[in-house]
Design a protein around this motif. Structure first.
Motif, short mmCIF file in Angstrom:
data_model
loop_
_atom_site.label_atom_id
_atom_site.label_comp_id
_atom_site.label_asym_id
_atom_site.label_seq_id
_atom_site.Cartn_x
_atom_site.Cartn_y
_atom_site.Cartn_z
N ALA A 84 -57.03 -42.02 -19.10
CA ALA A 84 -57.00 -40.63 -19.54
C ALA A 84 -57.19 -40.51 -21.05
CB ALA A 84 -55.68 -39.99 -19.13
N ASP A 85 -57.51 -39.28 -21.48
CA ASP A 85 -57.64 -39.00 -22.91
C ASP A 85 -56.26 -39.10 -23.58
OD1 ASP A 85 -60.34 -38.55 -22.73
OD2 ASP A 85 -60.10 -36.39 -22.34
N PRO A 86 -56.22 -39.38 -24.88
CA PRO A 86 -54.94 -39.54 -25.56
C PRO A 86 -54.20 -38.22 -25.76
CG PRO A 86 -56.73 -39.71 -27.13
CD PRO A 86 -57.37 -39.68 -25.77
N ILE A 87 -52.89 -38.32 -25.83
CA ILE A 87 -52.04 -37.22 -26.29
C ILE A 87 -52.04 -37.31 -27.82
CG2 ILE A 87 -49.69 -36.32 -26.35
CD1 ILE A 87 -49.29 -37.71 -23.60
N LYS A 88 -52.29 -36.20 -28.48
CA LYS A 88 -52.44 -36.23 -29.94
C LYS A 88 -51.16 -35.78 -30.63
CE LYS A 88 -57.43 -35.33 -29.85
NZ LYS A 88 -58.50 -34.41 -30.31
N MET A 89 -50.66 -36.64 -31.51
CA MET A 89 -49.49 -36.33 -32.33
C MET A 89 -49.90 -36.20 -33.79
SD MET A 89 -46.06 -38.59 -33.09
CE MET A 89 -45.43 -38.39 -31.42
N GLY A 90 -49.71 -35.02 -34.36
CA GLY A 90 -49.97 -34.83 -35.78
C GLY A 90 -48.78 -35.28 -36.60
N VAL A 91 -49.05 -35.88 -37.76
CA VAL A 91 -47.98 -36.37 -38.64
C VAL A 91 -48.29 -35.92 -40.07
CG1 VAL A 91 -46.79 -38.38 -39.57
CG2 VAL A 91 -47.51 -38.36 -37.17
N LEU A 92 -47.32 -35.26 -40.70
CA LEU A 92 -47.43 -34.84 -42.09
C LEU A 92 -46.26 -35.43 -42.87
CD1 LEU A 92 -48.42 -31.07 -41.69
CD2 LEU A 92 -49.88 -32.94 -42.48
N LEU A 93 -46.50 -36.57 -43.51
CA LEU A 93 -45.47 -37.25 -44.29
C LEU A 93 -46.07 -37.73 -45.60
CD1 LEU A 93 -43.74 -39.30 -41.45
CD2 LEU A 93 -42.74 -37.41 -42.75
N ASP A 94 -45.41 -37.41 -46.69
CA ASP A 94 -45.94 -37.68 -48.03
C ASP A 94 -46.01 -39.18 -48.31
OD1 ASP A 94 -45.66 -34.74 -49.26
OD2 ASP A 94 -43.91 -35.19 -48.04
N GLN A 95 -47.22 -39.64 -48.65
CA GLN A 95 -47.45 -41.03 -49.03
C GLN A 95 -47.74 -41.16 -50.52
OE1 GLN A 95 -47.06 -43.46 -46.37
NE2 GLN A 95 -46.17 -41.50 -45.74
N ALA A 117 -51.47 -28.68 -41.93
CA ALA A 117 -50.86 -28.13 -40.72
C ALA A 117 -51.89 -27.31 -39.95
CB ALA A 117 -49.65 -27.27 -41.08
N THR A 118 -52.70 -26.54 -40.68
CA THR A 118 -53.78 -25.77 -40.05
C THR A 118 -54.82 -26.68 -39.43
OG1 THR A 118 -53.44 -23.98 -41.65
CG2 THR A 118 -55.52 -23.99 -40.44
N GLN A 119 -55.18 -27.74 -40.14
CA GLN A 119 -56.16 -28.69 -39.61
C GLN A 119 -55.66 -29.36 -38.33
OE1 GLN A 119 -59.28 -29.52 -40.29
NE2 GLN A 119 -59.28 -31.13 -38.72
N LEU A 120 -54.40 -29.78 -38.34
CA LEU A 120 -53.85 -30.43 -37.15
C LEU A 120 -53.82 -29.49 -35.96
CD1 LEU A 120 -50.88 -32.42 -38.75
CD2 LEU A 120 -52.89 -33.41 -37.65
N ALA A 121 -53.43 -28.22 -36.22
CA ALA A 121 -53.28 -27.27 -35.12
C ALA A 121 -54.62 -26.75 -34.61
CB ALA A 121 -52.40 -26.10 -35.57
N ALA A 122 -55.45 -26.29 -35.54
CA ALA A 122 -56.69 -25.62 -35.14
C ALA A 122 -57.87 -26.57 -35.01
CB ALA A 122 -57.03 -24.52 -36.15
N GLY A 123 -57.93 -27.57 -35.89
CA GLY A 123 -59.06 -28.49 -35.88
C GLY A 123 -58.86 -29.68 -34.96
N ASP A 124 -57.76 -30.40 -35.17
CA ASP A 124 -57.49 -31.61 -34.39
C ASP A 124 -56.90 -31.31 -33.01
OD1 ASP A 124 -58.32 -33.35 -36.50
OD2 ASP A 124 -56.42 -32.95 -37.50
N GLN A 125 -56.37 -30.10 -32.85
CA GLN A 125 -55.81 -29.68 -31.57
C GLN A 125 -54.73 -30.64 -31.07
OE1 GLN A 125 -56.60 -26.81 -29.47
NE2 GLN A 125 -57.28 -26.13 -31.49
N VAL A 126 -53.77 -30.95 -31.95
CA VAL A 126 -52.71 -31.87 -31.57
C VAL A 126 -51.74 -31.18 -30.61
CG1 VAL A 126 -52.86 -33.15 -33.74
CG2 VAL A 126 -51.26 -31.22 -33.55
N ASP A 127 -50.97 -32.00 -29.91
CA ASP A 127 -49.99 -31.49 -28.94
C ASP A 127 -48.62 -31.28 -29.57
OD1 ASP A 127 -51.60 -31.65 -26.34
OD2 ASP A 127 -51.82 -33.68 -27.14
N VAL A 128 -48.33 -31.97 -30.67
CA VAL A 128 -47.04 -31.86 -31.36
C VAL A 128 -47.25 -32.32 -32.79
CG1 VAL A 128 -46.33 -34.21 -30.73
CG2 VAL A 128 -44.58 -32.50 -31.25
N VAL A 129 -46.43 -31.81 -33.70
CA VAL A 129 -46.46 -32.26 -35.09
C VAL A 129 -45.07 -32.78 -35.45
CG1 VAL A 129 -46.70 -31.59 -37.52
CG2 VAL A 129 -48.29 -30.70 -35.80
N GLN A 130 -45.04 -33.97 -36.04
CA GLN A 130 -43.81 -34.55 -36.57
C GLN A 130 -44.00 -34.68 -38.07
OE1 GLN A 130 -41.14 -36.17 -34.63
NE2 GLN A 130 -42.01 -35.92 -32.59
#
Length: 417
Positions: A31-42, A93-106
Motif C-alpha cells: 500500500a501507499d505510505p501514511i504521511k506524517m508531517g514534522v516541524l521541528l527546528d534544526q 504547515a501550509t505546505q504539509l497540509a495542502a501540498g504534501d497532504q499529510v495525515d498528521v503533523v507532529q
C-alpha cells in the motif's frame, strides 16, 4: 515555550529535510505510505531541543515500520526546518497540509510556533500533535498536547522547594507568554502553601546581563529563587549568579532548566542543588526507558547530549497517534480523534500515558529531581497526574468544537489576579 525572532530572520528560506522512509522499507509494503508531517527546528537558536526531538520522532517511525507499519502501510516522514522563524512555521504547515497532504503533523517547540501551526492545520483539517511542555490552556479538539503543564510540574515543585528551603520566593521569568503565565502559576502555588513571592522580574530573551537583578536578589534575601528563564542568552544568569557568590547562599529551583541538558553544559558550582520538575528524565530507571535510550543513541545521526522530556515525548507522541490509528482502523482524522477519546493509553519511556478526554492533554507521571555533580537525581515521583490547569477552562467532551488558547482565562479560573 517561545523564542524571540531577533536575528533569526537572517535566513530567508528553510530547506526541507529529506526524511521520507527509505525506498527499501516502502517496497516491502503493497500500500501507499501514511504521511506524517514534522516541524521541528534544526537551526535558528533552539536546535539544541529540535535536533534530538527529530531523532526521537524518526526512531518511533522506524519501530512502527520495522514491526509491519500501520494498517499494513508504511509511515513516511516529511519534515521541514522552520529555523525558529514564525513565517516558516506558517509556510511549512501550509505546505504539509495542502501540498504534501499529510495525515498528521507532529511538531512545534515554542508556544509561538504552536499558535502559528495550529490555526493552519485547523483550517485544512489536519490532526496536530504538540509534544512540548508549556504553560497550559490550549483547548482544541484537533490539537493533542502531550507535554506537561504547570499544574503537573510547578504545582509539585514549589511545595517541595518551600519545605526544603523556606517561604520567601523571588521569581525570574522570560518576558513572553511562557514566562509570564508560568510565573503567575508559581505565585499561586507559593501562596497556596503559605509563602510569599517578593518580586517577579521579566527579561527579554536576548538579555545576558543579570548584574543589577543579582544585586536586588542579594538585598531581598529570599529563601530561594525560582527561574523560568529560557534560551541560550538566559544561561548567563546561572554563571553570573554563581560568580557573585549567591548560589551558595540562596538556592535555585527552575521550571525549565535541564530541558536541553543544560546541567551537562555548565559547571557543577553553577547547578549544584538546583531543583527541577518534568514528566521525564533520562535517569528514569526502567527497562523500557533503558531500551529507548539505547535505541535512540544507536540510530541517531549525531550524538545526543542529554535526553529530556521534549525528546522522549516526541517519541511517545508518535506512539500515541499510532495506537489511536490502530484502534480506529483508519488514518482518517475524525476516526482517529474518536479513538483518542476511548481513551488511548500507552506505556512509554516516561511511564503510563493516557489521553485526558476533557482536554486532549495527558494524564502522566511527574518527577522532581535535584541536580548533583551535573547529574539529575530523581527525588520524588507522582503517578498519573491530570492537567488540572487546562481542565479549568476546557471541556472538549461537552463542547468538542473549541479551538481556543485560554491563557488568560486559565489564570482567572484559577483565582489568579
Amino acid at each position: 515555550m517561545s523564542v524571540s525572532r531577533r536575528s533569526l530572520l537572517k535566513s530567508v528560506a528553510a530547506a526541507p529535510l529529506a526524511l521520507a522512509a527509505p525506498s527499501l522499507v516502502r517496497s516491502a509494503f503493497a500500500a501507499d505510505p501514511i504521511k506524517m508531517g514534522v516541524l521541528l527546528d534544526q537551526s535558528g537558536g533552539i536546535e539544541l531541543l529540535g535536533s534530538p526531538m527529530l531523532e526521537a520522532t524518526r526512531l518511533a517511525v522506524k519501530e512502527i515500520n520495522d514491526s509491519g507499519g500501520l494498517l499494513d502501510r508504511p509511515v513516511e516522514i516529511i519534515a521541514y526546518d522552520p529555523q525558529t522563524t514564525i513565517q516558516f512555521y506558517t509556510q511549512y504547515a501550509t505546505q504539509l497540509a495542502a501540498g504534501d497532504q499529510v495525515d498528521v503533523v507532529q511538531g512545534g517547540i515554542t508556544s509561538a510556533s504552536r499558535e502559528a501551526i495550529r490555526p493552519v492545520l485547523n483550517r485544512f483539517q489536519k490532526l496536530y500533535f504538540y509534544n512540548t511542555f508549556y504553560e497550559g490552556g490550549v483547548c482544541d479538539f484537533n490539537n493533542v498536547c502531550t507535554g506537561s503543564t504547570p499544574a503537573q510540574t510547578v504545582e509539585k515543585l514549589i511545595p517541595y522547594a518551600m519545605k526544603k528551603w523556606g517561604s520567601k520566593v523571588y521569581v525570574l521569568a522570560a518576558d513572553y507568554n511562557y514566562g509570564q503565565i508560568t510565573s503567575q502559576w508559581v505565585k499561586k502555588y507559593v501562596g497556596d502553601n503559605g509563602g510569599e513571592v517578593q518580586e517577579i522580574e521579566f527579561f527579554p530573551l536576548d538579555v545576558t546581563n543579570f548584574g543589577p537583578t543579582i544585586k536586588k536578589i542579594e538585598a531581598a534575601k529570599p529563601d530561594f529563587v525560582v527561574s523560568a528563564l529560557v534560551g541560550a542568552a538566559h544561561i548567563s544568569f546561572y554563571k553570573q549568579y554563581a560568580a557573585a557568590g549567591l548560589k551558595a547562599k540562596i538556592p535555585l529551583a527552575s521550571t525549565v532548566f535541564s530541558a536541553g541538558g543544560e546541567q551537562t553544559l555548565l559547571g557543577a558550582e553553577e547547578t549544584e542543588g538546583m531543583l527541577v520538575s518534568f514528566a521525564y528524565f533520562e535517569e528514569i530507571d526502567t527497562p523500557k526507558n533503558a531500551k529507548f535510550l539505547k535505541d535512540l543513541r544507536a540510530n541517531a545521526s549525531k550524538p545526543i547530549n542529554y535526553v529530556a522530556e521534549v525528546t522522549a515525548r516526541s517519541y511517545e507522541g508518535v506512539l500515541l497517534w499510532a495506537e489511536a490509528v490502530r484502534k480506529a482502523g483508519s488514518v482518517d482524522r475524525v476516526e482517529v480523534l474518536k479513538a483518542l477519546q476511548t481513551p488511548v493509553s500507552i506505556e512509554g519511556p516516561s511511564g503510563t500515558l493516557t489521553i485526558d478526554t476533557q482536554t486532549n492533554h495527558l494524564s502522566q507521571n511527574i518527577y522532581i529531581a535535584e541536580i548533583r555533580d551535573r547529574k539529575i537525581n530523581i527525588v520524588e515521583s507522582f503517578a498519573a497526574q491530570p492537567p488540572t490547569d487546562t481542565r479549568l477552562v476546557c471541556d472538549l467532551v461537552a463542547t468538542p468544537d473549541q479551538q481556543t488558547f485560554y491563557f488568560e482565562n486559565g489564570l482567572e479560573a484559577a483565582g489568579i489576579q
